[in-house]
Design a protein around this motif. Structure first.
Motif, short mmCIF file in Angstrom:
data_model
loop_
_atom_site.label_atom_id
_atom_site.label_comp_id
_atom_site.label_asym_id
_atom_site.label_seq_id
_atom_site.Cartn_x
_atom_site.Cartn_y
_atom_site.Cartn_z
N ARG A 240 0.79 -1.22 -0.09
CA ARG A 240 0.04 0.02 -0.01
C ARG A 240 0.72 1.29 -0.04
NH1 ARG A 240 -2.86 -1.77 3.85
NH2 ARG A 240 -1.78 -0.75 5.42
N ASP A 241 1.84 1.11 0.57
CA ASP A 241 2.74 2.33 0.94
C ASP A 241 3.38 2.72 -0.31
OD1 ASP A 241 1.99 2.51 3.45
OD2 ASP A 241 4.05 1.74 4.13
N VAL A 242 3.70 2.03 -1.09
CA VAL A 242 4.61 1.90 -2.29
C VAL A 242 3.58 2.40 -3.32
CG1 VAL A 242 5.72 0.73 -4.34
CG2 VAL A 242 6.21 0.14 -2.00
N VAL A 243 2.42 1.85 -3.42
CA VAL A 243 1.35 2.27 -4.60
C VAL A 243 1.14 3.61 -3.99
CG1 VAL A 243 -1.13 2.05 -4.82
CG2 VAL A 243 0.31 0.18 -4.58
N VAL A 247 1.66 6.75 -6.92
CA VAL A 247 0.35 7.62 -7.25
C VAL A 247 0.83 9.26 -6.91
CG1 VAL A 247 -1.95 8.13 -7.11
CG2 VAL A 247 -1.16 5.63 -7.13
N GLY A 248 1.17 9.45 -5.83
CA GLY A 248 1.47 10.70 -5.42
C GLY A 248 2.58 11.52 -6.30
N ALA A 256 -6.04 5.24 -12.46
CA ALA A 256 -6.54 4.14 -11.71
C ALA A 256 -5.56 3.25 -10.99
CB ALA A 256 -7.21 3.17 -12.64
N THR A 257 -5.85 2.70 -10.03
CA THR A 257 -5.10 1.76 -8.77
C THR A 257 -5.62 0.39 -9.03
OG1 THR A 257 -6.07 2.71 -7.09
CG2 THR A 257 -4.02 3.60 -7.41
N ALA A 258 -6.41 0.34 -10.04
CA ALA A 258 -6.93 -1.33 -10.39
C ALA A 258 -6.78 -1.58 -11.44
CB ALA A 258 -8.53 -1.09 -9.99
#
Lengths: 425, 425
Positions: A240-243, A247-248, A256-258
């Motif tokens: 989650r942290d890396v994603v 994204v940031g 999208a994050t899917a």
């Protein structure tokens, strides 16, 4: 745990069949915390099978073999495994009874090969075949391969799929200590390398067990973030942290994050905003409309599309003015704007996008080269008046890639506009 | 000669992607008289790649590696091969110049990674990349692997496909000292097995050295007839004879004996007949128009397209009557006919085709299930009146396959009509 897949069958080596079984096994095992390290396709020969099983068992905790289990003469897997493990083949009375019964109930005379079909490796855990005849097996090896597992399944996709879901995945989920989490980041308007530059520092400082994969894509970037470890919460947090940090860093490109497409993302945004879209296409020839309507339920927000190739049809259908066509040429932001505005009004839509460009290979000029497209976007404002925007995009593929990239640029324009509009309720 | 394929990419091991590249390479090499004995999918790690190349080169004359050639960090193939062969990476000035030029011509600033992208293994024969950036390589090994070949290609399917057809297959065909002739037979409206039944006897009596390969295709059959031998004239005659007998047996389905698409075939027929086409699409959502305009020069015969999803837009744009929609429903041959006729007149075209159906996954009923489409065709006669025809087609794929098969059925309807019309001059 680490696994290898051995897919048996000459039809996979002659180009007759694509190995879809391996793909399914991989994604099912990933969910069970089992990582596949190799997939090997080898021929039907007993020698090839035995040698490959030895190699693979030497490297992995689990070896899954598909194919070569049928009763015909070119199905050699049982014999190869029998010889390799030095075990006997024994009749599984349950399997035999079920297949006999199945024949009878469908009014067929039980065939002679049903007995051979029910022979399994001594000591194997039998996997019932709900969709066909040949049983699967999960074999716990001994001696030099102690604690390693050999899984045999038929090559028929629906038979294999039923077995892996009903029996194989549950069997190994129980035994697997590790957890694997995959996340997806979908970006548009930037290439693989450009994206890599942006997240350079993040990629240099990934937590242990987390890795990135760039999946090629005609008009954007698909990034997969994978984390593996023993502690579920830790693995999920790392992922989650890396994603979040990626994204940031790449916000303006990430839609999208899917694992969804840009058209699917836009469909959702149109619905949450209660807007209907129309499309006016010249060089993309219907591709933008086709992509938007690839999404199930798109009739809820897709109003209509025009494919207007000739100047006449641009004038006739969209009210593009002849003087604009003559003054600026069909490939111009001025014409793109009139196409979008005309489309919006004629279709009675809330938002409209247009394309006019040169897909190639012919028709390019010094000022307007192949690969250049002018895009228009028109939006109805609350007071009824119309906002419109235009942009010019250039790329350098062949005709089909240009069409795809043109349509992606047009959808990108829509996506950016929708981001600036509030969602309802 | 014996070959192995190494497909590199974690996305193939996580179930993200199915390995279609391997299938294509197998069928192309089969045509060149090269048999593939193993396909191995392994991960992006340099260690895994090096170890696999060593194994495979130990067993085969040719090892083809796809993937891991891009300039991003998870692309390790170049480094692995460099280390394994103990050769240097050198800048290929030709590749470098071409990519710089390509960037400039599309108005982009050449990126720093273009230099790294142009680094190739010392002594390699470079395979130009017509569809992308990373060059391919054919490397003749030495020392313990003397006379064995290592072929490196990108993992992006269209880049790899162009390379294997333009360079790799000819390279090994020359070396095998044999003559190889390929012919293509393109059929529509029939599946692989149905076609196989029709040509059963021909396939059972092929001359020595001639083989058939069925290349999968979403909406028809692509058959490749390959003849291999030493005597050029004999090989050509065998190939020609087989093609003629197959075409004779399956005439109603075969639209081409060249490797062209149905839309390309239709484009040629429209031009030789001096006709312009228009399209009215509901469930195909622009795909028919997009396929017709995939062909370079289609502006010479493509008049225009309508994508009319809602009943309102069918009435507004094509003059479909409300009573017809209410009496028969939007998915009906009656509506398809009015769509085609309205499209023909509104667009001022000579021939028009229409689609209205249920692509799914939702919206099906007992009478009108998912996978059913009604198609209309309208044609202007010399006396100015309009002929129209309708048909209903059913299939059972997912939404995207249904759209493709619907569009194929519509194009097939056009093709059959055009066959019945005389070509000019």
């Amino acid at each position: 745990m680490i696994a290898e897949i051995i897919s048996i069958g000459d039809e996979l080596l002659t180009g007759q069949k694509v190995n879809t079984n391996a793909r399914l096994i991989c994604s099912e095992l990933a969910g069970a915390g089992v990582g596949v390290k190799r997939i090997i396709v080898c021929s039907d020969s007993e020698e090839a099978i035995t040698g490959q099983i030895a190699d693979s068992l030497g490297r992995s905790d689990i070896v899954l073999v598909t194919g070569g289990l049928g009763p015909t003469r070119d199905d050699r897997t049982r014999q190869a495994v029998k010889a390799f493990l030095k075990r006997e083949l024994v009749l599984d009375k349950g399997v035999y009874a079920r297949t006999i019964e199945r024949y009878r109930s469908s009014g067929r005379e039980p065939a002679a090969y049903l007995e051979q079909n029910a022979m399994v490796i001594d000591g194997a855990m039998v996997i019932p075949n709900e969709k066909g005849l040949a049983p699967g097996m999960i074999i716990t090896c001994d001696d030099e391969f102690r604690e390693r597992f050999l899984v045999l399944m038929p090559g028929v996709p629906q038979e294999m799929e039923a077995m892996i879901q009903s029996t194989v995945v549950p069997f190994f989920t129980d035994r697997s200590g590790t957890v694997i989490v995959h996340s997806h980041i979908k970006a548009t308007g930037i290439g693989e390398t450009g994206f890599a530059d942006i997240i350079h520092d993040i990629e240099d400082n990934l937590p242990d067990g987390t890795s990135l994969a760039y999946l090629p894509h005609a008009a954007g970037v698909n990034l997969r973030v994978s984390s593996i470890g023993n502690d579920k919460q830790g693995v999920e947090k790392d992922n989650r942290d890396v994603v979040e940090s990626i994204v940031g860093a790449a916000e303006e490109f990430v839609f999208a994050t899917a694992d969804i497409s840009l058209e699917e993302c836009i469909g959702g945004m149109l619905q949450t905003r209660g807007l209907r879209i129309a499309v006016a296409e010249s060089c993309t020839g219907g591709l933008i409309a086709s992509r938007l309507t690839d999404i199930s339920g798109s009739s809820r927000y897709f109003e209509q599309g025009y494919v207007v190739y000739s100047n006449e049809s641009k004038e006739r259908n969209l009210g593009v003015r002849q003087v604009t066509l003559e003054t600026y040429g069909a490939v111009s932001e001025e014409v793109a704007a009139e196409m979008a505005e005309g489309c919006l009004l004629k279709a009675g839509a809330d938002i409209a996008v247009s394309s006019t460009g040169i897909a190639g290979p012919d028709g390019g000029t010094e000022q307007k080269p192949v690969g250049m497209v002018c895009l228009g976007l028109a939006c109805r404002k609350d007071n009824g008046s119309v906002d419109s925007y235009t942009t010019t995009f250039s790329t350098n593929g062949d005709r089909l890639r240009n069409k795809i990239r043109f349509s992606e640029a047009a959808l990108r324009m829509v996506w950016k506009k929708l981001k600036s509009l509030p969602a309802q309720g």
